[in-house]
Design an enzyme around this catalytic site. Structure first.
Site, PDB file in Angstrom:
ATOM      1  N   ASP A  20      56.138  23.708  45.779  1.00  0.00           N
ATOM      2  CA  ASP A  20      54.964  22.819  45.822  1.00  0.00           C
ATOM      3  C   ASP A  20      53.640  23.583  45.939  1.00  0.00           C
ATOM      4  O   ASP A  20      52.790  23.236  46.775  1.00  0.00           O
ATOM      5  CB  ASP A  20      55.056  21.842  46.997  1.00  0.00           C
ATOM      6  CG  ASP A  20      56.420  21.185  47.135  1.00  0.00           C
ATOM      7  OD1 ASP A  20      57.083  20.993  46.105  1.00  0.00           O
ATOM      8  OD2 ASP A  20      56.812  20.880  48.274  1.00  0.00           O
ATOM      9  N   GLU A 190      56.152  11.905  41.640  1.00  0.00           N
ATOM     10  CA  GLU A 190      55.497  12.491  42.808  1.00  0.00           C
ATOM     11  C   GLU A 190      54.612  13.653  42.343  1.00  0.00           C
ATOM     12  O   GLU A 190      54.416  13.865  41.151  1.00  0.00           O
ATOM     13  CB  GLU A 190      56.551  12.988  43.811  1.00  0.00           C
ATOM     14  CG  GLU A 190      57.457  14.063  43.218  1.00  0.00           C
ATOM     15  CD  GLU A 190      58.684  14.351  44.073  1.00  0.00           C
ATOM     16  OE1 GLU A 190      58.994  13.539  44.980  1.00  0.00           O
ATOM     17  OE2 GLU A 190      59.328  15.382  43.829  1.00  0.00           O
TER      18      GLU A 190
END
Length: 309
Positions: A20, A190
């Site tokens: 991420d 997401e």
């Protein structure tokens, strides 16, 4: 080893399981702020990495720790920092809440330097409820040219945008009096990300399941930071010769240029553990009409690119 290889970053950029990544330029350095990729109960801290040329990276350890966040109990992930008013603000997800009855969501920390130490800015989550079905995770902050600050976030197939106040630790309202707007494009899962190029807003996100090989990145283009966002297509996905599970990314633009890089995580072909993810970087190129070309993942990474001081 030849000179060309020495002057390239290689992928992954640095050792360890991380995911991420959000990328920024602070104080004449490139910075990458990732999730420490481990089971939720072990995600109790954040590290960061910095470089002056994209090839040699130094770790700044434990820039924010769970024990410094009174309301967090597990699963720190998906940080997004921004510099404003001489401070560094750091947005993150914690606790992986599954309903409004649980404590957690998106928090905000602040520091005087990009390497921290960061401290919880408000002593509670900034967003702690499900609005329009969006799980409060995966924050991404975007500062527009006019000074407006936007916070994009959301899991469970829904994405919202909110405005941040001038102090960056509270939410503001839009002109119509609302605080949250749903902007979910087709196939969104997401990992939202936003940048602006030549007056066009590029909204990007991750598709597929993060634990599997089909995790990928798609994007939309708009003339507004709040959309509407019509999906254009995928630009990053698995390559059977390189890696699987490529997604949840950030980006870098070299100052005063049209040179762009995508920073993302992927799973090496030899790994099956969901948490075995590494941070990589490759060039992000554009067509003449502004569309993003499909990203070619590499083992070589990117060439050295010293920042001009």
């Amino acid at each position: 080893m030849n000179e060309e290889r020495i002057n390239q970053s290689g992928n992954p950029l640095f050792p360890g399981w991380y995911a991420d990544p959000e990328a920024r330029i602070f104080q004449d350095r490139y910075w990458i702020y990732p999730t420490y990729s481990a089971p939720y109960e072990m995600q109790t801290f954040f590290d960061a990495f910095y470089s002056t040329d994209l090839t040699e990276w130094t770790k700044a350890e434990r820039i924010l720790k769970m024990e410094d966040i009174t309301w967090a109990s597990k699963a720190l992930w998906a940080p997004s920092p921004v510099e404003r008013n001489g401070k560094f603000y750091y947005y993150f997800a914690a606790n992986d809440i599954q309903s409004d009855d649980e404590l957690g969501g998106i928090g905000v920390a602040v520091a005087d330097q990009p390497e921290g130490p960061f401290r919880d800015a408000i002593g509670k989550p900034l967003i702690d409820r499900f609005h329009f079905g969006a799980q409060p995770i995966d924050p991404h902050v975007f500062l527009d040219d006019d000074g407006c600050a936007y916070l994009y976030y959301g899991g469970w197939g829904h994405c919202n945008v909110a405005k941040l106040s001038e102090d960056m630790v509270h939410l503001d309202t839009f002109a119509d009096g609302t605080m949250f707007k749903e902007i979910t494009p087709e196939h969104y899962i997401e990992g939202p990300c936003m940048f602006k190029r030549h007056g066009v807003y590029y909204f990007m996100w991750s598709e597929g399941g993060w634990t599997g090989p089909d995790y990928s990145v798609a994007y939309a283009m708009s003339d507004s930071p709040v959309g509407p966002f019509q999906r254009v297509g995928k630009i990053l996905q698995q390559d059977p010769d390189i890696a699987t599970g490529a997604g949840h990314h950030g980006f870098l633009q070299i100052p005063d240029s049209d040179e762009w890089y995508i920073v993302y995580h992927r799973r090496p072909l030899s790994e099956t553990d969901a948490n075995h993810r590494v941070v990589c970087m490759d060039r992000m190129l554009f067509e003449e009409d502004g569309r993003i070309q499909p990203v070619q993942m590499t083992h070589e990474g990117v060439a050295a690119r010293p920042l001009r001081r």
